[in-house]
Design a protein around this motif. Structure first.
Motif, PDB file in Angstrom:
ATOM      1  N   ALA A 320       0.839  -1.200   0.000  1.00  0.00           N
ATOM      2  CA  ALA A 320       0.000   0.000   0.000  1.00  0.00           C
ATOM      3  C   ALA A 320       0.874   1.251   0.000  1.00  0.00           C
ATOM      4  O   ALA A 320       1.822   1.362   0.777  1.00  0.00           O
ATOM      5  CB  ALA A 320      -0.901   0.002   1.237  1.00  0.00           C
ATOM      6  N   GLN A 321       0.561   2.174  -0.894  1.00  0.00           N
ATOM      7  CA  GLN A 321       1.210   3.498  -0.931  1.00  0.00           C
ATOM      8  C   GLN A 321       2.735   3.399  -0.832  1.00  0.00           C
ATOM      9  O   GLN A 321       3.359   3.957   0.069  1.00  0.00           O
ATOM     10  CB  GLN A 321       0.659   4.392   0.181  1.00  0.00           C
ATOM     11  N   LEU A 322       3.324   2.688  -1.774  1.00  0.00           N
ATOM     12  CA  LEU A 322       4.766   2.450  -1.727  1.00  0.00           C
ATOM     13  C   LEU A 322       5.570   3.742  -1.766  1.00  0.00           C
ATOM     14  O   LEU A 322       6.474   3.942  -0.936  1.00  0.00           O
ATOM     15  CB  LEU A 322       5.177   1.544  -2.891  1.00  0.00           C
ATOM     16  N   ALA A 342       0.253   3.046   9.824  1.00  0.00           N
ATOM     17  CA  ALA A 342      -1.121   2.613   9.556  1.00  0.00           C
ATOM     18  C   ALA A 342      -1.135   1.821   8.250  1.00  0.00           C
ATOM     19  O   ALA A 342      -0.325   2.047   7.356  1.00  0.00           O
ATOM     20  CB  ALA A 342      -2.039   3.825   9.443  1.00  0.00           C
ATOM     21  N   ALA A 343      -2.048   0.867   8.145  1.00  0.00           N
ATOM     22  CA  ALA A 343      -2.172   0.118   6.893  1.00  0.00           C
ATOM     23  C   ALA A 343      -2.471   1.057   5.741  1.00  0.00           C
ATOM     24  O   ALA A 343      -2.040   0.845   4.613  1.00  0.00           O
ATOM     25  CB  ALA A 343      -3.261  -0.945   7.021  1.00  0.00           C
ATOM     26  N   ASP A 344      -3.214   2.135   6.034  1.00  0.00           N
ATOM     27  CA  ASP A 344      -3.505   3.173   5.050  1.00  0.00           C
ATOM     28  C   ASP A 344      -2.778   4.437   5.490  1.00  0.00           C
ATOM     29  O   ASP A 344      -3.163   5.089   6.456  1.00  0.00           O
ATOM     30  CB  ASP A 344      -5.012   3.403   4.970  1.00  0.00           C
ATOM     31  N   LEU A 345      -1.702   4.783   4.794  1.00  0.00           N
ATOM     32  CA  LEU A 345      -0.902   5.954   5.169  1.00  0.00           C
ATOM     33  C   LEU A 345      -1.737   7.218   5.174  1.00  0.00           C
ATOM     34  O   LEU A 345      -1.575   8.074   6.047  1.00  0.00           O
ATOM     35  CB  LEU A 345       0.278   6.079   4.213  1.00  0.00           C
ATOM     36  N   HIS A 496       5.796  -3.143 -10.505  1.00  0.00           N
ATOM     37  CA  HIS A 496       6.064  -1.994  -9.643  1.00  0.00           C
ATOM     38  C   HIS A 496       5.931  -2.294  -8.150  1.00  0.00           C
ATOM     39  O   HIS A 496       6.905  -2.240  -7.417  1.00  0.00           O
ATOM     40  CB  HIS A 496       5.166  -0.815 -10.006  1.00  0.00           C
ATOM     41  N   ASP A 497       4.704  -2.564  -7.681  1.00  0.00           N
ATOM     42  CA  ASP A 497       4.486  -2.813  -6.261  1.00  0.00           C
ATOM     43  C   ASP A 497       3.611  -4.039  -6.042  1.00  0.00           C
ATOM     44  O   ASP A 497       3.024  -4.196  -4.979  1.00  0.00           O
ATOM     45  CB  ASP A 497       3.865  -1.590  -5.585  1.00  0.00           C
ATOM     46  N   LEU A 532      10.017   1.849   9.759  1.00  0.00           N
ATOM     47  CA  LEU A 532       9.147   2.085   8.613  1.00  0.00           C
ATOM     48  C   LEU A 532       8.468   0.784   8.225  1.00  0.00           C
ATOM     49  O   LEU A 532       9.117  -0.254   8.090  1.00  0.00           O
ATOM     50  CB  LEU A 532       9.975   2.604   7.433  1.00  0.00           C
ATOM     51  N   ASP A 533       7.159   0.826   8.048  1.00  0.00           N
ATOM     52  CA  ASP A 533       6.383  -0.366   7.704  1.00  0.00           C
ATOM     53  C   ASP A 533       6.005  -0.365   6.226  1.00  0.00           C
ATOM     54  O   ASP A 533       5.750   0.687   5.632  1.00  0.00           O
ATOM     55  CB  ASP A 533       5.098  -0.420   8.539  1.00  0.00           C
ATOM     56  N   PHE A 534       5.960  -1.579   5.663  1.00  0.00           N
ATOM     57  CA  PHE A 534       5.491  -1.778   4.294  1.00  0.00           C
ATOM     58  C   PHE A 534       4.384  -2.834   4.330  1.00  0.00           C
ATOM     59  O   PHE A 534       4.597  -3.993   3.995  1.00  0.00           O
ATOM     60  CB  PHE A 534       6.637  -2.223   3.386  1.00  0.00           C
ATOM     61  N   PRO A 535       3.178  -2.435   4.761  1.00  0.00           N
ATOM     62  CA  PRO A 535       2.091  -3.418   4.878  1.00  0.00           C
ATOM     63  C   PRO A 535       1.635  -3.913   3.505  1.00  0.00           C
ATOM     64  O   PRO A 535       1.577  -3.153   2.539  1.00  0.00           O
ATOM     65  CB  PRO A 535       0.976  -2.613   5.568  1.00  0.00           C
ATOM     66  N   LEU A 536       1.330  -5.195   3.456  1.00  0.00           N
ATOM     67  CA  LEU A 536       0.940  -5.824   2.196  1.00  0.00           C
ATOM     68  C   LEU A 536      -0.497  -6.312   2.257  1.00  0.00           C
ATOM     69  O   LEU A 536      -0.964  -6.776   3.304  1.00  0.00           O
ATOM     70  CB  LEU A 536       1.847  -7.019   1.898  1.00  0.00           C
TER      71      LEU A 536
END
Length: 548
Positions: A320-322, A342-345, A496-497, A532-536
């Motif tokens: 999300a929002q890479l 947050a899962a949604d930045l 891309h992501d 820093l989180d990168f939730p998938l």
């Protein structure tokens, strides 16, 4: 770890063991037909990095022979990175043939072409030059990571083309028939398009109109009283007229027919697989491109045809929002990183009181990334700059650097191209932005600033994604010991992501966990211990369309 450089010598292959700096050692000469077995034996014996001119020239034939390699150095891709990187140390100028060398995207499945321009290049000399450029770099670790990830991406791309994305031709055909009607004879429109074309002609009172002709369509629209200057869908949507609904539907279905219709199905799907050619580094920012088949823009209408084999699943994952998350990491902006937890930045920005709504948050961030300084996105910028000064400062500095005609770079050191035009030459001579010589000059300068603003973030996002794919590729290999590549969990798509993995159903849950762990590893590789989180979003599904 051994480094073994492969080069062609007529009908033979010369394999040279090299020191870390590229100095050559013992060499083995063997017939080309014996190479797959020899490579497999070296892979089984221990860690080895294969050095070759271009992955597209070597790896597909090895895969055809059932040989998978873990590591390589792709000299063509590495040369392209080093050519522009401000991180590269000083070295002699490379042979210009490396810049001209193109990847092999189709053709003979033989190990290599008998008339290949790569044969006129000296891979050993280029390898030594590249190793010297990295050794002399003030940011050796970052640049070395970028080159390793780029080469690993080349291996993943070749494997995805070789394995293919599972694709049901019968299901694709049913989808097309449901949307367009029966397949027409060559040169004719499908029934649904022909009906819509008739409705468009009737609404415009133009019985001979060809709606596929932009010039004729524009003239007919203007004659009917619509004050349009083009025939784009978003232009037409602003008007109320009987022609608009059928014309918009016609354009939507015509695009589907042209891009993914029956002709596409005939050309690109074989033996239950869609096998596009992925091109790592095909975009200047480091994002991938593809050759043929439109792999990077598969529309949702046909994704139901991407169906896992019986007893298998597709594990689909996207972050999300890479790019905003990457911006937080590369700028070390703790406040933006807090929102990214947050899962949604964007929701995280609202919760922090920066803006009132998610829509405002998204507009503001997109304005920062793409240079939207007017309208609603421009109105958000002062708030974002106060709350996230390091993040906004980074993209603003990149924009000003671009406006001066100077080069910007990603976190790992991929450099932007030098702008063209008289204003850019003047800026380079002065070391600063020239005084505007006219409206066109000022517009070009600002446009380049918007490009460099986005380049640093999009390019670093591409680096994160490369590290994600590189680590995931090896994690998946370890899930199926003793099985060939296509019988283990394996990557079949990357955009891309987003990644898609084809896996035996009983391993789907474990694959999802490995996807998440690889994302965490990529974050640590680029940003260290910065929080820093990168939730998938991860889904195990039968059909790609079911992933949502």
């Amino acid at each position: 770890m051994d480094r073994v450089l492969l080069r062609r010598d007529g009908a033979a292959v010369v394999a040279t063991v090299c020191a870390e700096d590229g100095t050559p050692g013992a060499a083995t000469v063997l017939p080309a037909g014996e190479l797959p077995g020899w490579v497999a034996a070296r892979e089984a014996a221990g860690a080895v990095r294969w050095v070759w001119d271009d992955t597209t020239r070597w790896y597909p034939a090895l895969l055809d022979a059932g040989v998978r390699v873990e590591r390589c150095t792709d000299l063509r891709l590495s040369a392209a990175v080093l050519r522009r990187s401000p991180y590269a140390g000083p070295t002699p100028a490379p042979d210009p043939g490396w810049a001209a060398l193109e990847p092999v995207t189709a053709g003979d499945p033989a190990l290599f072409d008998l008339a290949d321009p790569a044969d006129s290049l000296d891979p050993l000399a280029e390898h030594r030059r590249q190793q010297a450029a990295v050794a002399a770099s003030p940011h050796r670790g970052r640049l070395g990571l970028l080159l390793a990830a780029e080469s690993s991406g080349a291996l993943a791309a070749a494997e995805m083309t070789w394995a293919g994305l599972p694709w049901r031709a019968d299901e694709h055909g049913r989808l097309l028939t449901g949307l367009l009607g029966d397949r027409p004879p060559p040169g004719l429109r499908p029934p649904v398009l022909e009906r819509l074309a008739g409705e468009v002609r009737a609404a415009l009172r133009a019985p001979d109109l060809n709606p596929d002709s932009p010039v004729a369509l524009l003239r007919a629209l203007q004659t009917a009283g619509l004050p349009v200057e083009d025939t784009r869908s978003w232009t037409l949507e602003r008007y109320e007229h009987p022609v608009v609904p059928p014309l918009l539907e016609y354009k939507r279905l015509a695009r589907l027919l042209a891009a993914n219709g029956w002709a596409w199905l005939d050309a690109w799907v074989r033996d239950g697989r869609f096998r596009p050619v992925f091109l790592p580094g095909g975009v200047v920012t480091g994002r991938w491109a593809s050759s043929g088949g439109g792999a990077l823009s598969v529309p949702v209408q046909v994704r139901p045809a991407a169906v896992a084999d019986d007893g298998w699943r597709l594990v689909v994952a996207d972050v999300a929002q890479l790019e905003p998350r990457v911006l937080a990491g590369m700028s070390r902006d703790a406040a933006l990183a807090d929102a990214a937890r947050a899962a949604d930045l964007y929701a995280g920005m609202v919760a922090a009181g920066v803006v009132a709504t998610r829509a405002e948050a998204k507009l503001g961030v997109l304005g920062a990334l793409y240079g939207g300084t007017r309208g609603e996105s421009g109105r958000m910028m002062p708030r974002l700059a106060r709350r996230y000064p390091r993040a906004i400062g980074l993209v603003e500095d990149a924009a000003r650097t671009g406006e001066r005609g100077a080069v910007v770079h990603t976190l790992l050191g991929r450099g932007s191209p030098v702008p063209g035009g008289a204003w850019a030459q003047e800026a380079a001579d002065l070391g600063e932005a020239p005084e505007p010589a006219g409206r066109d000059t000022d517009r070009a300068r600002r446009a380049w600033g918007r490009f460099t603003r986005n380049f640093v973030v999009q390019g670093t996002g591409a680096e994160w994604a490369l590290c994600w794919v590189a680590d995931l590729r090896n994690r998946l290999w370890r899930l199926g010991p003793g099985e060939p590549l296509h019988r283990r969990p394996h990557l079949v798509f990357f955009l891309h992501d987003e990644v898609v993995v084809h896996t035996p159903a009983y391993l789907a849950e474990e694959v999802g966990e490995q996807v998440r762990q690889a994302a965490a590893t990529a974050g640590r590789l680029l940003f260290g211990d910065f929080p820093l989180d990168f939730p998938l979003d991860v889904a195990a599904v039968r059909s790609w369309a079911d992933a949502g």
